[in-house]
Design an enzyme around this catalytic site. Structure first.
Site, PDB file in Angstrom:
ATOM      1  N   LEU A 137       0.837  -1.194   0.000  1.00  0.00           N
ATOM      2  CA  LEU A 137       0.000   0.000   0.000  1.00  0.00           C
ATOM      3  C   LEU A 137       0.884   1.260   0.000  1.00  0.00           C
ATOM      4  O   LEU A 137       0.700   2.154  -0.826  1.00  0.00           O
ATOM      5  CB  LEU A 137      -0.911  -0.022   1.245  1.00  0.00           C
ATOM      6  CG  LEU A 137      -1.752   1.209   1.542  1.00  0.00           C
ATOM      7  CD1 LEU A 137      -2.762   1.463   0.421  1.00  0.00           C
ATOM      8  CD2 LEU A 137      -2.493   1.051   2.879  1.00  0.00           C
ATOM      9  N   GLU A 139       3.666   4.266  -0.200  1.00  0.00           N
ATOM     10  CA  GLU A 139       4.556   4.835  -1.223  1.00  0.00           C
ATOM     11  C   GLU A 139       5.371   5.948  -0.563  1.00  0.00           C
ATOM     12  O   GLU A 139       5.067   6.345   0.570  1.00  0.00           O
ATOM     13  CB  GLU A 139       3.731   5.415  -2.388  1.00  0.00           C
ATOM     14  CG  GLU A 139       2.902   4.360  -3.090  1.00  0.00           C
ATOM     15  CD  GLU A 139       2.075   4.903  -4.247  1.00  0.00           C
ATOM     16  OE1 GLU A 139       2.168   6.121  -4.544  1.00  0.00           O
ATOM     17  OE2 GLU A 139       1.348   4.098  -4.856  1.00  0.00           O
ATOM     18  N   ILE A 169       7.966  -2.413   1.614  1.00  0.00           N
ATOM     19  CA  ILE A 169       7.090  -3.589   1.551  1.00  0.00           C
ATOM     20  C   ILE A 169       7.726  -4.818   2.227  1.00  0.00           C
ATOM     21  O   ILE A 169       8.719  -5.381   1.753  1.00  0.00           O
ATOM     22  CB  ILE A 169       6.664  -3.880   0.092  1.00  0.00           C
ATOM     23  CG1 ILE A 169       6.045  -2.600  -0.511  1.00  0.00           C
ATOM     24  CG2 ILE A 169       5.680  -5.046   0.030  1.00  0.00           C
ATOM     25  CD1 ILE A 169       4.962  -1.916   0.331  1.00  0.00           C
ATOM     26  N   ASN A 252      -7.242  -3.188   9.455  1.00  0.00           N
ATOM     27  CA  ASN A 252      -7.882  -3.222  10.777  1.00  0.00           C
ATOM     28  C   ASN A 252      -7.569  -4.531  11.485  1.00  0.00           C
ATOM     29  O   ASN A 252      -7.351  -4.570  12.697  1.00  0.00           O
ATOM     30  CB  ASN A 252      -9.404  -3.076  10.657  1.00  0.00           C
ATOM     31  CG  ASN A 252      -9.824  -1.638  10.428  1.00  0.00           C
ATOM     32  OD1 ASN A 252      -9.032  -0.720  10.637  1.00  0.00           O
ATOM     33  ND2 ASN A 252     -11.057  -1.445   9.981  1.00  0.00           N
ATOM     34  N   GLY A 254      -5.025  -6.641  10.465  1.00  0.00           N
ATOM     35  CA  GLY A 254      -3.565  -6.789  10.516  1.00  0.00           C
ATOM     36  C   GLY A 254      -2.966  -6.176  11.764  1.00  0.00           C
ATOM     37  O   GLY A 254      -2.010  -6.710  12.323  1.00  0.00           O
ATOM     38  N   ARG A 255      -3.528  -5.067  12.205  1.00  0.00           N
ATOM     39  CA  ARG A 255      -2.880  -4.414  13.351  1.00  0.00           C
ATOM     40  C   ARG A 255      -3.079  -5.190  14.650  1.00  0.00           C
ATOM     41  O   ARG A 255      -2.308  -4.990  15.600  1.00  0.00           O
ATOM     42  CB  ARG A 255      -3.261  -2.941  13.448  1.00  0.00           C
ATOM     43  CG  ARG A 255      -4.665  -2.579  13.699  1.00  0.00           C
ATOM     44  CD  ARG A 255      -4.783  -1.050  13.713  1.00  0.00           C
ATOM     45  NE  ARG A 255      -4.284  -0.460  12.477  1.00  0.00           N
ATOM     46  CZ  ARG A 255      -5.036   0.184  11.574  1.00  0.00           C
ATOM     47  NH1 ARG A 255      -6.318   0.338  11.775  1.00  0.00           N
ATOM     48  NH2 ARG A 255      -4.497   0.675  10.483  1.00  0.00           N
ATOM     49  N   GLY A 351      22.297  -3.983  32.638  1.00  0.00           N
ATOM     50  CA  GLY A 351      23.461  -3.103  32.773  1.00  0.00           C
ATOM     51  C   GLY A 351      24.229  -3.036  31.462  1.00  0.00           C
ATOM     52  O   GLY A 351      23.624  -3.034  30.384  1.00  0.00           O
ATOM     53  N   GLU A 375       1.704  -0.301   9.914  1.00  0.00           N
ATOM     54  CA  GLU A 375       0.249  -0.565   9.969  1.00  0.00           C
ATOM     55  C   GLU A 375      -0.490   0.534  10.751  1.00  0.00           C
ATOM     56  O   GLU A 375      -1.406   0.272  11.519  1.00  0.00           O
ATOM     57  CB  GLU A 375      -0.021  -1.974  10.511  1.00  0.00           C
ATOM     58  CG  GLU A 375       0.557  -3.013   9.557  1.00  0.00           C
ATOM     59  CD  GLU A 375      -0.059  -4.387   9.640  1.00  0.00           C
ATOM     60  OE1 GLU A 375      -1.249  -4.476   9.996  1.00  0.00           O
ATOM     61  OE2 GLU A 375       0.651  -5.348   9.326  1.00  0.00           O
TER      62      GLU A 375
END
Ligand SMILES: Cc1cc2nc3c(=O)[nH]c(=O)nc-3n(C[C@H](O)[C@H](O)[C@H](O)COP(=O)(O)OP(=O)(O)OC[C@H]3O[C@@H](n4cnc5c(N)ncnc54)[C@H](O)[C@@H]3O)c2cc1C
Length: 391
Positions: A137, A139, A169, A252, A254-255, A351, A375
């Protein structure tokens, strides 16, 4: 006991209580991650590559076709199982976690939701058997404002010619099948956006530069180049001009997978911090014996538990067919911030050893950061949540 109470429906199961098949599946994936993935983590991170042999083993394990129906060679299981797999793998390596996540929750998910019977018959058996999926999606000029995309699809004979560039991608270096969002009519705004199924071998398509990243280094992130790439009309996924719906609905879901990846990172970092602080001695006792450290570990455990509850709830709502938009945004937002907090604490508690690559926690810390970016950035999740609560 009254007769009514004998026939009353059982109360809903606690969110984190797994059904027997879920528990078995989760445990087998975690066992695989510890046996097959753990020995490769350092090398994969150094060389920024997941070996093809490991990807093949993931297909054999059954985590690459979780929701694909059995008739097409998949497990025919629930989305929740995919979430469990991503969490268990990310506990050991978040790059392997996201490879599995994108393949299942974005690529296969788009085919299951939007694919025609022919497209499902043609592609799902391949995606179950060894062909890796990706989802394109973003760019250079269209990130949070994803529908400002400019990749152009022009009708040509019995198909389309795609021209443009995609950026960032995931899985691109290894993938065979790409879901690509392009516009068939720039003047129509988001109503011009159309989803296409593009195979790696299509003429005019090439995978470009691979990014050199802070975290999830082994996961490939590449540019995609389209120069009059020929795509048959039969490879439009969903209807022309409805690609924005394909994108919104798959992202929706995918997240929630990214939320699971972040829970895995947080749990992995907490496990490491618990065992290290019990071993490491300063001032004549284990570092974990200091109350100051105990309280920090306790807070981290709360972070992990809260993130897991949000993720499991969103996934179970999705599987129940209930609305989950707000819950998905909340789970990704919270789990990614929790993963950053917990992995940062783990670095502190190791540490100086937390700052070097011989120990696992600096990588958890680097890997956690991406959860607040891809996403939908944290600000985009806040925007979604605010819109929902303000009505
Ligand atoms: C490792 C990696 C893997 C990725 N994998 C994929 C993939 O497989 N497929 C794919 O399509 N994309 C992928 N992406 C792209 C990713 O989804 C985008 O990077 C992300 O959506 C953010 O877009 P951007 O980078 O253009 O940032 P921008 O949108 O330019 O955002 C820059 C900053 O501005 C803030 N901002 C922007 N608009 C607003 C606003 N309206 N209100 C408040 N704040 C705002 C953002 O929150 C962010 O902090 C990946 C990215 C990375 C880094």
């Amino acid at each position: 006991m009254s007769p009514e109470s004998l026939t009353a429906p059982l109360p809903p199961a606690p969110l984190t209580r797994l059904a027997e098949d879920e528990q078995l599946f989760h445990d087998s994936v975690l066992e695989f991650a510890r046996r097959e993935v753990a020995p490769l983590v350092r090398e994969m991170d150094d060389h920024a590559k997941i070996p093809r042999a490991l990807i093949d083993k993931l297909f054999q394990l059954g985590v690459m076709a979780v929701e694909i129906p059995e008739e097409f060679g998949g497990a025919g299981a629930a989305f929740f199982h995919a979430v469990l797999a991503v969490e268990a793998l990310s506990r050991v390596d978040a790059s392997v976690g996201v490879l599995v996540d994108v393949h299942n929750t974005l690529c296969i998910n788009a085919f299951l939701r939007w694919g025609s019977a022919d497209q499902q018959r043609q592609y799902l058996p391949k995606l179950a058997a060894g062909a890796l999926g990706a989802y394109a999606l973003s760019e250079a000029g269209a990130g949070s404002d994803a529908f400002a995309l400019t990749t152009r699809a022009v009708r040509h004979h019995d198909g389309f010619l795609l021209t443009g560039r995609k950026l960032w991608i995931t899985n691109a270096n290894e993938a065979d099948v790409f879901i690509v969002l392009a516009t068939i009519d720039p003047s129509a705004g988001h109503r011009g956006i159309t989803a296409f199924i593009v195979e790696r071998t299509f003429p005019g398509f090439a995978v470009g530069k691979k990014e050199d990243k802070l975290g999830i280094r082994a996961s490939s992130t590449c540019e995609l180049l389209f120069e009059e790439c020929r795509v048959p009309a039969a490879n439009v996924l969903g209807e022309p001009g409805k690609g924005y719906k394909v994108a919104i609905e798959t992202l929706n879901e995918g997240r929630i997978g990214i939320g699971a990846q972040m829970v895995g990172i947080a749990q992995g970092a907490l496990d490491a911090a618990l065992s290290y602080t019990k071993e490491r001695k300063q001032f004549g006792k284990a570092v974990a014996d200091f109350q100051g450290v105990q309280f920090q570990l306790a807070r981290a455990a709360v972070d992990v538990a809260a993130a897991r509850l949000l993720v499991y709830n969103a996934a179970r709502l999705r599987d129940a067919g209930a609305p989950f938009l707000t819950e998905a945004a909340m789970c990704k937002l919270f789990a990614s911030e929790a993963a950053e907090r917990v992995s940062s604490l783990a670095v502190n508690l190791y540490g100086g050893y937390g700052f070097v690559k011989d120990y696992p926690v600096e990588k958890f810390y680097r890997d956690a950061k991406i959860g607040q970016i891809y996403e939908g950035t944290t600000n985009m999740q806040l925007q979604t949540i605010a819109k929902q609560i303000l009505g």
